[in-house]
Design an enzyme around this catalytic site. Structure first.
Site, PDB file in Angstrom:
ATOM      1  N   ASP A  33      88.393  43.190  46.329  1.00  0.00           N
ATOM      2  CA  ASP A  33      89.277  44.338  46.485  1.00  0.00           C
ATOM      3  C   ASP A  33      88.592  45.781  46.180  1.00  0.00           C
ATOM      4  OD1 ASP A  33      90.892  43.314  45.151  1.00  0.00           O
ATOM      5  OD2 ASP A  33      91.812  45.113  44.981  1.00  0.00           O
ATOM      6  N   ASN A  47      94.422  37.627  37.811  1.00  0.00           N
ATOM      7  CA  ASN A  47      94.290  37.917  36.765  1.00  0.00           C
ATOM      8  C   ASN A  47      93.447  36.940  35.074  1.00  0.00           C
ATOM      9  OD1 ASN A  47      95.269  40.075  37.436  1.00  0.00           O
ATOM     10  ND2 ASN A  47      96.661  39.908  35.899  1.00  0.00           N
ATOM     11  N   HIS A  89      95.204  42.721  48.246  1.00  0.00           N
ATOM     12  CA  HIS A  89      94.113  42.367  46.422  1.00  0.00           C
ATOM     13  C   HIS A  89      93.355  41.003  47.252  1.00  0.00           C
ATOM     14  CE1 HIS A  89      93.529  42.516  43.004  1.00  0.00           C
ATOM     15  NE2 HIS A  89      94.557  41.887  41.957  1.00  0.00           N
ATOM     16  N   PHE A 113      94.895  32.489  40.379  1.00  0.00           N
ATOM     17  CA  PHE A 113      95.876  33.719  39.908  1.00  0.00           C
ATOM     18  C   PHE A 113      94.205  34.414  39.415  1.00  0.00           C
ATOM     19  CE2 PHE A 113      99.520  31.528  40.631  1.00  0.00           C
ATOM     20  CZ  PHE A 113     100.289  32.022  42.053  1.00  0.00           C
ATOM     21  N   TYR A 170     101.133  36.356  49.086  1.00  0.00           N
ATOM     22  CA  TYR A 170      99.073  37.034  49.059  1.00  0.00           C
ATOM     23  C   TYR A 170      98.812  37.225  50.047  1.00  0.00           C
ATOM     24  CZ  TYR A 170     101.750  37.231  44.579  1.00  0.00           C
ATOM     25  OH  TYR A 170     102.681  37.353  43.486  1.00  0.00           O
TER      26      TYR A 170
END
Length: 190
Positions: A93, A68, A20, A66, A15
């Site tokens: 973002d 969420n 993101h 993470f 990532y």
């Protein structure tokens, strides 16, 4: 005045340079520019830096829970340091802004951003600053999840790096939450 800056993103090399992770990317630029080193904190489930930049004492965090579940880390830091929501800036973002465009705002909803949604839920408050880094939207019919979790073009990546450098150059405006100056700053400076 801002005392805590939270960069949103996902941990892991897959990532690292995705859209993101714009919040992580900004904080990594800020740390590098100021010779700061990240320390992993199991207590806060984050990478953390406690520092002084331009004479302003700050805590920088990159939640490792993470995207969420970002609120879990943020809530722990806020409670430990006894901070008010309005002393926090969340860098993230933003699909609704074109690449290279920024917007600083106070309060508001999550606009579908799951990291913001979780922070709002954990704090039971929306009264914090957000630095929205534009990433644009996928082409018509494109999958939003795939888009945000993919890397931008080389030009898009270079543009985000330039935006980070401009923001760091005018960092006092950011920490003082000077919305008028920051919202007028880009993309004219690039």
């Amino acid at each position: 005045m801002i005392k805590l800056i939270v960069g949103l993103g996902n941990p892991g090399s897959q990532y690292e340079k995705t859209r993101h992770n714009a919040g992580f990317i900004f904080l990594n630029h800020l740390a590098l520019q100021n010779g700061l080193v990240w320390k992993s904190s199991s207590q806060f489930q984050s990478d953390v830096i406690s520092c002084s930049i331009n004479g302003k004492d700050l805590i920088l965090i990159k939640p490792l829970t993470f995207m969420n579940k970002s609120g879990l880390s943020v809530g722990k830091v806020m409670r430990y340091y006894k901070l008010k929501p309005e002393e926090m800036l969340v860098v993230h973002d933003e699909l609704e802004l074109a690449e290279g465009v920024i917007k600083l705002k106070l309060d508001g909803g999550h606009a579908g951003h799951n990291g913001l949604r979780d922070i709002i839920a954990h704090l039971d408050s929306r009264n914090f600053y957000r630095l929205r880094l534009g990433i644009g939207r996928p082409s018509l019919g494109g999958n939003v999840a795939d888009y945000v979790l993919s890397k931008p073009s080389q030009a898009g990546s270079e543009l985000l790096d330039k935006v980070c450098q401009v923001l760091i150059k005018d960092f006092d405006w950011l920490v003082d939450a000077d919305m008028a100056k920051l919202n007028a700053l880009l993309p004219a400076q690039i």
